[in-house]
Design an enzyme around this catalytic site. Structure first.
Site, mmCIF file in Angstrom:
data_model
loop_
_atom_site.group_PDB
_atom_site.id
_atom_site.type_symbol
_atom_site.label_atom_id
_atom_site.label_comp_id
_atom_site.label_asym_id
_atom_site.label_seq_id
_atom_site.Cartn_x
_atom_site.Cartn_y
_atom_site.Cartn_z
ATOM 1 N N LEU A 126 -16.477 33.499 15.863
ATOM 2 C CA LEU A 126 -17.349 32.822 14.906
ATOM 3 C C LEU A 126 -18.756 33.374 15.097
ATOM 4 C CD1 LEU A 126 -16.296 29.063 15.367
ATOM 5 C CD2 LEU A 126 -15.602 30.589 13.513
ATOM 6 N N ASP A 127 -19.530 33.430 14.016
ATOM 7 C CA ASP A 127 -20.929 33.811 14.145
ATOM 8 C C ASP A 127 -21.618 32.883 15.131
ATOM 9 O OD1 ASP A 127 -20.537 35.736 12.230
ATOM 10 O OD2 ASP A 127 -21.532 34.652 10.615
ATOM 11 N N ARG A 128 -22.663 33.387 15.767
ATOM 12 C CA ARG A 128 -23.391 32.587 16.750
ATOM 13 C C ARG A 128 -23.895 31.274 16.150
ATOM 14 N NH1 ARG A 128 -28.448 34.829 20.431
ATOM 15 N NH2 ARG A 128 -28.699 32.982 21.743
#
Length: 314
Positions: A135-137
């Site tokens: 997942l994106d940060r």
């Protein structure tokens, strides 16, 4: 030059992931350059990064100067306690984490540690812990971690065939038209000012997202986004392609909309991996996992509802 044989335990792994594990600390760009130049070969032939290895394959490895190993960075005790409370599900094969926004999936490029390093610190006696996906940060929600290599291979195959279902909650700025929109738009990576970004590009990789309206406000719409492929920044770029960029998106968003939403307390990307479903695995039936919307995002919706008084249905 050296040669290694692929073990049964490594079968099904992508060759780029095989090389990243073999050459720990080597930048991903260097690994892909080795593949492009044909310096890495499988059974004597050139291969691309997505090639999947089979047991008994013979991999030719070029000599590589690896950077000196860095001592592992330790997550603070408070972070570990918070992460332990974020575990949604765990058995002998699988762990599902409700990843907090702001925590990267893994360390690197100036990031001291990520979720996977912190989990390994939290589970020091667990011999195998690997991310199944990322997942994106700035995205929160359901994140799969495999506790066995066989589970990792099986889940990677489910991801490849589309058997894993991912549904996100997102707040789109502007006016989302209709109840449902499907975006089929290929995506390609590029760099701007040293920053890695993604854009819709006919020469890019196929990508599809389905958006469904959940709740409308005067200048925003809460939607459910279902991923039909898994490209970097896919939901964010597809939403911007519709003319309705995600709220809180500093990369692809609308600065004026960001200012308005900032006034009611939005301080992060409004994107949450709310639901995840996997097909039968290791003799166990299909399983569904869900992560509640974080309070910081729920409070934004409450303020939008108060402004709207009676939000219209989708």
């Amino acid at each position: 030059m050296s040669h290694v044989s692929v073990s049964a335990d490594q079968a099904g792994q992508r060759v780029d992931n095989f090389l990243l594990a073999r050459f720990r600390g080597l930048p991903r760009s260097r690994v892909y350059r080795l593949l492009r130049r044909g310096e890495v070969r499988v059974n004597g032939g050139r291969i691309g990064p997505e090639h999947r290895l089979q047991a008994g394959d013979r991999v030719r490895l070029p000599p590589v100067d690896l950077p000196p190993p860095r001592p592992p960075q330790q997550a603070p005790t408070r972070q570990l306690d918070e992460l332990g409370a974020c575990i949604l599900y765990e058995d002998e094969r699988l762990l599902v984490l409700d990843k907090p926004a702001g925590l990267a999936c893994h360390g690197g490029s100036g990031i001291r540690y990520g979720a996977i390093e912190a989990l390994r610190q939290l589970r020091p006696n667990q011999p195998f812990l690997e991310l199944v996906h990322r997942l994106d940060r700035d995205t929160s929600g359901c994140l799969l971690i495999a506790k066995r290599r066989s589970t990792l291979r099986a889940l990677h195959e489910q991801l490849r065939t589309g058997a894993v279902k991912k549904r996100y909650l997102a707040l789109l700025t502007g006016q989302f038209a209709g109840r449902r929109q499907r975006v089929d738009a290929p995506l390609a990576r590029y760099e701007r000012g040293g920053e890695r970004l993604v854009r819709v590009d006919a020469a890019g990789k196929p990508a599809a997202t389905v958006f469904r309206a959940r709740e409308r406000y005067p200048q925003a719409t809460l939607v459910e986004a279902e991923l039909l492929s898994g490209r970097t920044h896919q939901i964010r770029v597809h939403a911007a392609h519709l003319g309705c960029p995600l709220a809180g998106d500093a990369k692809y968003g609308d600065p004026q909309a960001e200012a308005r939403l900032g006034d009611i307390g939005l301080r992060r990307l409004f994107l949450h991996a709310a639901e995840l479903e996997i097909a039968p695995l290791d003799g166990v039936g299909a399983r569904h996992f869900s992560a509640p919307l974080p309070s910081a995002l729920e409070s934004v919706l409450i303020r939008l509802r108060q402004q709207t008084l009676t939000p219209s249905p989708p």
